[in-house]
Design a protein around this motif. Structure first.
Motif, mmCIF file in Angstrom:
data_model
loop_
_atom_site.group_PDB
_atom_site.id
_atom_site.type_symbol
_atom_site.label_atom_id
_atom_site.label_comp_id
_atom_site.label_asym_id
_atom_site.label_seq_id
_atom_site.Cartn_x
_atom_site.Cartn_y
_atom_site.Cartn_z
ATOM 1 N N ASN A 1 2.241 10.034 -7.313
ATOM 2 C CA ASN A 1 1.823 10.939 -6.243
ATOM 3 C C ASN A 1 0.734 10.320 -5.385
ATOM 4 O O ASN A 1 0.708 10.492 -4.154
ATOM 5 C CB ASN A 1 1.337 12.263 -6.839
ATOM 6 N N ASP A 2 -0.187 9.588 -6.024
ATOM 7 C CA ASP A 2 -1.234 8.906 -5.273
ATOM 8 C C ASP A 2 -0.635 7.847 -4.352
ATOM 9 O O ASP A 2 -1.108 7.635 -3.225
ATOM 10 C CB ASP A 2 -2.246 8.267 -6.227
ATOM 11 N N ALA A 3 0.420 7.173 -4.821
ATOM 12 C CA ALA A 3 1.082 6.160 -4.011
ATOM 13 C C ALA A 3 1.688 6.777 -2.744
ATOM 14 O O ALA A 3 1.525 6.239 -1.640
ATOM 15 C CB ALA A 3 2.168 5.464 -4.827
ATOM 16 N N PHE A 4 2.355 7.899 -2.898
ATOM 17 C CA PHE A 4 2.944 8.565 -1.735
ATOM 18 C C PHE A 4 1.860 9.080 -0.786
ATOM 19 O O PHE A 4 2.016 9.029 0.437
ATOM 20 C CB PHE A 4 3.860 9.704 -2.183
ATOM 21 N N GLN A 5 0.758 9.573 -1.339
ATOM 22 C CA GLN A 5 -0.349 10.039 -0.504
ATOM 23 C C GLN A 5 -0.952 8.886 0.298
ATOM 24 O O GLN A 5 -1.279 9.025 1.477
ATOM 25 C CB GLN A 5 -1.419 10.698 -1.375
ATOM 26 N N HIS A 6 -1.084 7.740 -0.352
ATOM 27 C CA HIS A 6 -1.586 6.540 0.331
ATOM 28 C C HIS A 6 -0.696 6.178 1.522
ATOM 29 O O HIS A 6 -1.190 5.889 2.624
ATOM 30 C CB HIS A 6 -1.643 5.380 -0.670
#
Length: 299
Positions: free
Chosen positions: A80-85
């Motif tokens: 999820n952090d990757a997609f937010q980035h």
């Protein structure tokens, strides 16, 4: 040479721009820019000379984050952090309007335990897992989720998502789920890197770079073109491709690769991902002329 591109890594290097870029070139691929001022220089150059901008994710340098978003991670929070980035970068890029945004795939890289990967460079331990840590079914599901998400974002932000192969696992090349997804989502295309393909061909006895090119070039929009010399060690990374660099001295078979590319997809863009500072302007011109001659000579 209207399909040729150059790279700008770390900022807008005016010296490299003046040496490498020629009138009629398609565009510039930018990565890890350190300042807004450099971004403005790139935008102004693109407007004044009428070329396209591509982005090798991330556009902005940020030492606090892993460079390549771990979009296939097993941990939901990491994924999820990757997609937010990515979303944060896409919002920033609305002012730049890149034609494409490129992401490494797969990330984490999936390593075959049968192979000695000591010659493969990773910036962070989190960037790779081993094949026993993921099944083909899990990889297929996560890749399908990635494709669906990227397709939606590409429509919203008006860019072409490009997936550049990192080390390629047999979980990918021994199965056809990726080809099925590329057919299902034609907005998403691939990037193939000649030096990386050659390196894996030398390190991995189960890997066939020519077969990968024959299978996947039809889905590519971009080739990252450079040479590398591999003897007992890996030397001369990101070296410009020149006709005199012989396979007998450990260089990649660039002409062979280019002939496969021509046969499969002659409309692909060529991004010279090389260090032109290692050669003279005359050698650089010979590099461009040689590549153009192979790809675009009359049948």
């Amino acid at each position: 040479m209207q399909q040729f591109m150059i790279g700008q890594y770390g900022g807008f290097d005016d010296k490299k721009y003046l040496k490498d870029f020629q009138n009629g070139f398609y565009g510039i691929e930018a990565c890890l820019f350190a300042s807004r001022e450099d971004a403005e220089l790139l935008i102004e150059a693109a407007r004044s000379r009428g070329f396209q901008i591509g982005v090798h994710f991330p556009f902005r340098a940020n030492a606090a984050r892993v460079r390549d978003p771990l979009v296939l991670a097993g941990d939901d929070t990491v994924r999820n952090d990757a997609f937010q980035h990515i979303l944060e970068e896409l919002e920033y890029l609305t002012a730049i309007q890149p034609e494409y945004v490129l992401f490494h795939y797969p990330k984490p890289v999936i390593l075959d335990e049968r192979v000695n990967w000591a010659g493969w460079r990773f910036g962070d331990r989190r960037e790779f897992i081993h094949e026993h840590e993921i099944t083909v079914e899990e990889l297929t599901i996560r890749t399908a989720q990635l494709f669906e998400w990227l397709d939606r974002q590409s429509r919203k932000y008006q860019f072409m998502p490009v997936l550049e192969f990192d080390a390629i696992s047999r979980l990918i090349y021994e199965h056809d789920f990726l080809e099925q997804l590329l057919n299902q989502y034609p907005r998403i295309r691939l990037c193939l890197d000649t030096a990386r393909l050659f390196l894996q061909d030398k390190l991995d006895p189960f890997f066939d770079a020519n077969k990968i090119l024959s299978t996947f070039t039809k889905y590519a929009t971009l080739i990252h073109l450079s040479n590398v010399q591999i003897t007992d060690t890996v030397q001369n990374s990101h070296y410009p491709v020149l006709p005199e660099l012989s396979v007998n001295h450990g260089w990649a078979p660039i002409e062979e690769y280019l002939r496969i590319i021509r046969a499969e997809n002659r409309n692909v863009k060529i991004m010279f991902e090389h260090r032109s500072d290692l050669i003279t302007p005359e050698q650089l011109q010979r590099c461009y002329t040689w590549v153009d001659g192979i790809l675009n000579a009359p049948d």
